[in-house]
Design a protein around this motif. Structure first.
Motif, PDB file in Angstrom:
ATOM      1  N   VAL A 629     -17.699 -47.242  26.660  1.00  0.00           N
ATOM      2  CA  VAL A 629     -18.623 -47.145  25.750  1.00  0.00           C
ATOM      3  C   VAL A 629     -17.590 -46.080  24.726  1.00  0.00           C
ATOM      4  CG1 VAL A 629     -21.014 -45.717  24.991  1.00  0.00           C
ATOM      5  CG2 VAL A 629     -20.864 -47.471  26.719  1.00  0.00           C
ATOM      6  N   LEU A 630     -17.697 -45.791  22.991  1.00  0.00           N
ATOM      7  CA  LEU A 630     -16.828 -45.042  22.630  1.00  0.00           C
ATOM      8  C   LEU A 630     -18.287 -44.721  21.942  1.00  0.00           C
ATOM      9  CD1 LEU A 630     -14.537 -47.494  20.976  1.00  0.00           C
ATOM     10  CD2 LEU A 630     -14.195 -45.659  22.057  1.00  0.00           C
ATOM     11  N   LYS A 643     -10.942 -49.081  18.357  1.00  0.00           N
ATOM     12  CA  LYS A 643     -12.287 -49.772  18.753  1.00  0.00           C
ATOM     13  C   LYS A 643     -11.807 -50.763  20.036  1.00  0.00           C
ATOM     14  CE  LYS A 643     -15.657 -49.077  15.727  1.00  0.00           C
ATOM     15  NZ  LYS A 643     -15.642 -50.585  14.475  1.00  0.00           N
ATOM     16  N   LEU A 644     -12.948 -51.627  20.492  1.00  0.00           N
ATOM     17  CA  LEU A 644     -13.067 -52.741  21.775  1.00  0.00           C
ATOM     18  C   LEU A 644     -13.683 -53.948  21.461  1.00  0.00           C
ATOM     19  CD1 LEU A 644     -15.560 -50.512  23.989  1.00  0.00           C
ATOM     20  CD2 LEU A 644     -13.290 -49.911  23.879  1.00  0.00           C
ATOM     21  N   LEU A 660     -12.620 -61.749  21.435  1.00  0.00           N
ATOM     22  CA  LEU A 660     -13.843 -61.863  21.112  1.00  0.00           C
ATOM     23  C   LEU A 660     -14.196 -60.418  20.310  1.00  0.00           C
ATOM     24  CD1 LEU A 660     -14.992 -63.240  24.051  1.00  0.00           C
ATOM     25  CD2 LEU A 660     -14.826 -64.152  22.014  1.00  0.00           C
ATOM     26  N   SER A 661     -14.915 -60.160  19.515  1.00  0.00           N
ATOM     27  CA  SER A 661     -15.791 -59.088  18.682  1.00  0.00           C
ATOM     28  C   SER A 661     -16.921 -59.666  17.954  1.00  0.00           C
ATOM     29  CB  SER A 661     -14.081 -58.571  18.087  1.00  0.00           C
ATOM     30  OG  SER A 661     -15.232 -57.409  16.933  1.00  0.00           O
ATOM     31  N   THR A 686     -17.978 -50.891  19.979  1.00  0.00           N
ATOM     32  CA  THR A 686     -18.367 -49.799  20.380  1.00  0.00           C
ATOM     33  C   THR A 686     -18.648 -49.434  22.105  1.00  0.00           C
ATOM     34  OG1 THR A 686     -20.083 -49.777  19.971  1.00  0.00           O
ATOM     35  CG2 THR A 686     -18.585 -48.467  17.980  1.00  0.00           C
ATOM     36  N   LYS A 687     -19.734 -51.040  22.322  1.00  0.00           N
ATOM     37  CA  LYS A 687     -19.501 -51.172  23.659  1.00  0.00           C
ATOM     38  C   LYS A 687     -18.766 -52.162  24.262  1.00  0.00           C
ATOM     39  CE  LYS A 687     -24.345 -51.653  21.825  1.00  0.00           C
ATOM     40  NZ  LYS A 687     -25.536 -51.207  21.911  1.00  0.00           N
TER      41      LYS A 687
END
Length: 778
Positions: A629-630, A643-644, A660-661, A686-687
């Motif tokens: 988590v950001l 970012k994730l 995947l985003s 962000t998660k």
């Protein structure tokens, strides 16, 4: 036995009782003259005695080395002549068994290359082969033996196997079974009726194992005792075979009796300061519960460990059972014979040709002079297994006196120097490869070092790292890493130069904590060969510096580094990052005020459970989970590189790495979230969270290969994204996959070949059917 030819020209000498002045051995190859003299029992200076000479010849025959032995004398010289048996230069099985199977089949004969040829042993080997194949369900097997002369002193031995037919169990009848279902009774049997899907590999194919048939009645009795039926009587199985179809039925006659529940539980022990009531609370069997023989044995082990923790290495626990037929209960009394408390005299280490003794001793929680402790012994073995330095670890106790023992630490070292490689094949990136050189146990010091590089169509990365897990044999660790990373994502290229420094400490036995600092200089650019969009200019063209404070906490009580069969891994990490740099005009127009100072929280969890003790098969179940988590302030910009993303090994397999985003579409200056069937610009999340369930089965013990089946499920989402037209809200993206992994503990390190199938891919998803990695864990 061949005819013994004794040529004894001794008559005159015997009459005169002449003494032996010299002994000669002719044709002797496998024994030295001194050993031959000891075997014969005749020495220079002895009188020539016909009975003793006859006995010496018998002694030689008893060694099994000779086809013929005879003796002659010349004056005072005694001469032994030997015709030795030929040696087996080559040993082979034809017609059945290849690889591991063939090797094990050869081992079952009891013969090996270099053995002397003996007809009796060959006959025994022939019978052993037939018995081995019958145990696998083959009947009417014929084994023919062929010998071929290789030289004057050696032959080639070939067993030509014509395996028979397999008998399959068509039906199992348990006559008299009422209270326990047939399926439960049959679960642990070696011989059980064929499953409906028995033709599928690893399911029950119903093949009869006759060598185990006599033990199946005991297994069924055991199942009844697990259900509380202590008086159950199970007859010997009767197998009726139809040799026309090679099908069989097996009948059991059962008298179940009554079901017992636990009455009273008592522990008889003489240790001062040890509360029996406290021990009873630790047991799994409780008053009022149905008796279970397996749990009783488990409780005995618990008692042995608890008593063993007080220094009693040779404690014995004897269960006494008193049945009350009227109340249908059973009272248990565990009689503890603790023996004498012992201390550790010495810790003797063997098998370590590279790893230094002091490195091994770091992980052994018992030292000379310490009182013996059963839990410390178990934890020491697991700690050594978790290092990844050893392929096999065993710790035995050796009694040296009534109250002292030695600990024998036996290790088999694993290759810790690794040439790591990884890659895969995807619909977008094609073939990908990377490599690194690392050693988890540099020069046997326990220091981990890595020099890595990655060269592929999409990446050029370099890294150098050193980690000392026990600085000066203390509980502190120190790590340093420097890296240069150039990675081409789908729409942008990330160019990073960074370094990390960390200081850690072990707390208690399974808990590790660390703090550290990090620095990153990031220079991201939009890919020149992509159709640049306004959104890509906003999100993909980031140039900044990051300073981070790092912290982590980890729990690990698994029993092995690469293939744990018991225990848990849980970790939590936090990164507090401060970014500096100038935002582009496009970012400011979208409503961002500055680069974000953010916090990143991550967690991992892994649970491992080996089923071999329960089902007598080396099945390993694994459950793994990850989340990240950001968190940042409102209207602050988190760069795309921070970012994730989701996809690939360590995430959801079956999708390309980082593919995947959440996505945004920009049309005529209006921005909106990409729909299920639309492809936009990936902006990162962000998660994210992923879960994996795996089942691993053995393929080849000799080659150290396993096959794991998996199901992956993952989610990625993001906080609302500011735009000039207002914030955009996103739904979470979920994807899943399934597949298989070929796991190989090779001499170059662990290799994983991943074959995956995306289960719910959407329009625009980049799927991957094959990936491989080397040198990874978790």
């Amino acid at each position: 036995m061949k005819k013994i030819a004794l040529t004894l020209v001794l008559a005159g000498a015997l009459l005169m009782a002449e003494k032996i002045g010299r002994i000669e051995y002719i044709g002797l190859a496998h024994l030295s003259p001194s050993v031959a003299t000891e075997i014969s029992g005749i020495h220079i200076g002895d009188e020539m005695d016909l009975a003793k000479i006859n006995q010496s010849v018998k002694n030689f025959y008893a060694q099994g080395y000779f086809e013929d032995v005879w003796v002659e004398s010349k004056g005072s010289t005694l001469i032994y002549h030997f015709k030795e048996k030929v040696a087996i230069a080559n040993l082979e099985i034809k017609g059945f068994g290849t690889g591991d199977e063939g090797k094990k089949l050869l081992e079952s004969t009891g013969l090996k290359k270099g053995d002397l040829y003996d007809q009796r042993r060959v006959k025994q080997a022939q019978k052993a082969l037939i018995a081995n194949l019958e145990s696998q369900g083959y009947y009417d097997t014929v084994v023919e033996v062929t010998t071929t002369k290789v030289s004057q002193s050696s032959i080639s031995l070939v067993f030509d196997v014509n395996k028979g037919e397999k008998i399959r169990i068509q039906k199992t009848n348990v006559v008299g079974a009422k209270e326990v279902e047939k399926g439960e009774l049959e679960a642990d049997l070696a011989n059980k009726e064929i499953d409906f899907w028995g033709w599928i590999p690893f399911l029950n194919d119903g093949v009869a194992k006759v060598d185990q048939l006599e033990y199946d009645s005991y297994r069924m009795k055991e199942k009844y005792m697990e259900k509380g039926y202590l008086d159950a009587n199970v007859s010997k199985p009767l197998m009726k075979v139809d040799f026309g179809s090679y099908r069989a039925d097996i009948d059991y006659q059962v008298e179940e009796g009554i079901q017992y529940r636990i009455g009273k539980i008592n522990i008889t022990q003489n240790l001062k300061g040890l509360d029996s009531k406290m021990l009873i609370n630790e047991l799994t069997l409780k008053p009022g519960k149905v008796f279970n023989i397996k749990r009783m044995r488990s409780d005995m082990d618990i008692l042995k460990e608890q008593i063993g923790n007080r220094g009693y290495a040779y404690v014995d626990v004897i269960p006494q059972m008193h049945k009350d037929l009227k109340a249908q209960t059973i009272d248990l009394n565990y009689v503890v014979r603790e023996g004498v408390p012992v201390t550790v005299n010495d810790v003797l280490i063997s098998g370590n040709s590279v790893t230094k003794d002091r490195v091994i001793r770091r992980y052994i929680y018992l030292a000379p002079g310490d009182k013996y402790n059963a839990t410390d012994l178990k934890d020491s073995k697991n700690a050594l297994g978790r290092t990844g330095f050893f392929e096999k670890v065993d710790i035995e106790t050796q009694r040296v006196s009534e109250d002292k023992i030695n600990l024998l630490v036996k290790v088999k070292e694993a290759p810790t120097g690794t040439i790591s490689a990884g890659g895969g094949y995807g619909s977008y990136e094609g073939l990908m490869v990377n490599a690194s050189i690392s050693d988890k146990n540099l020069l046997g010091s326990g220091i981990s070092s890595t020099l890595g590089f990655e060269l592929s169509k999409i990446s050029t990365n370099y890294n150098l790292s050193f980690t000392n897990p026990r600085v000066w044999d203390s509980l502190y660790s120190l790590g340093l890493s420097v890296y240069k990373r150039d990675y081409e994502y789908i729409n942008f290229t990330q160019d990073q130069l960074g370094a990390n420094l960390s200081l850690g400490r072990q707390f208690f036995r399974h808990i590790y904590a660390s703090v550290g600092v990090g620095y990153v200089d990031n220079q991201s650019e939009v890919n020149s060969d992509s159709n640049t969009t306004y959104l890509q200019d906003i999100f993909y063209d980031d140039k900044y510096q990051k300073f981070s404070g790092l912290g982590s906490l980890k729990f690990d009580n698994t029993d092995d580094y690469y293939q744990p069969r018991e225990g848990f891994i849980a970790s939590a990490t936090v990164e507090l990052a401060s970014l500096s740099g100038d935002l582009d005009e496009e970012n400011i127009q979208e409503g961002y005020s500055d680069f974000a100072d953010f916090a990143k929280f991550s967690g991992k969890f892994g649970a491992y459970y080996g089923m071999e003790d329960l089902i007598d098969y080396d099945l390993i179940l694994r459950a793994k989970a990850r989340f990240t988590v950001l968190s940042s302030g409102d209207d602050e910009y988190i760069p795309i590189a921070e970012k994730l993303f989701m996809g690939g090994i360590g995430s959801v397999r079956g999708y390309e790495p980082y593919s995947l985003s959440p996505q945004i579409i920009n049309e005529n200056g209006t921005k909106r979230v990409a729909g299920e069937d639309e492809v936009g610009d990936r902006i990162g999340g962000t998660k994210t969270a992923t879960v994996s369930l795996e089942a691993s089965i053995p393929l080849s013990e000799a080659a150290k290969m396993r096959l794991a089946f998996f199901v992956d499920y993952g989610m990625i989402g993001t906080d609302p994204v500011p735009t000039a037209n207002g914030d955009l809200d996103f739904d979470n993206i979920t994807r899943s996959s399934t597949g298989a992994v070929l796991e190989w503990q090779s001499g170059f390190g662990p290799i994983n070949l991943v074959f995956a199938k995306a289960l719910d891919a959407k329009e625009g998803d980049r799927t991957s059917v094959f990936e491989f990695s080397m040198g990874t864990k978790f």
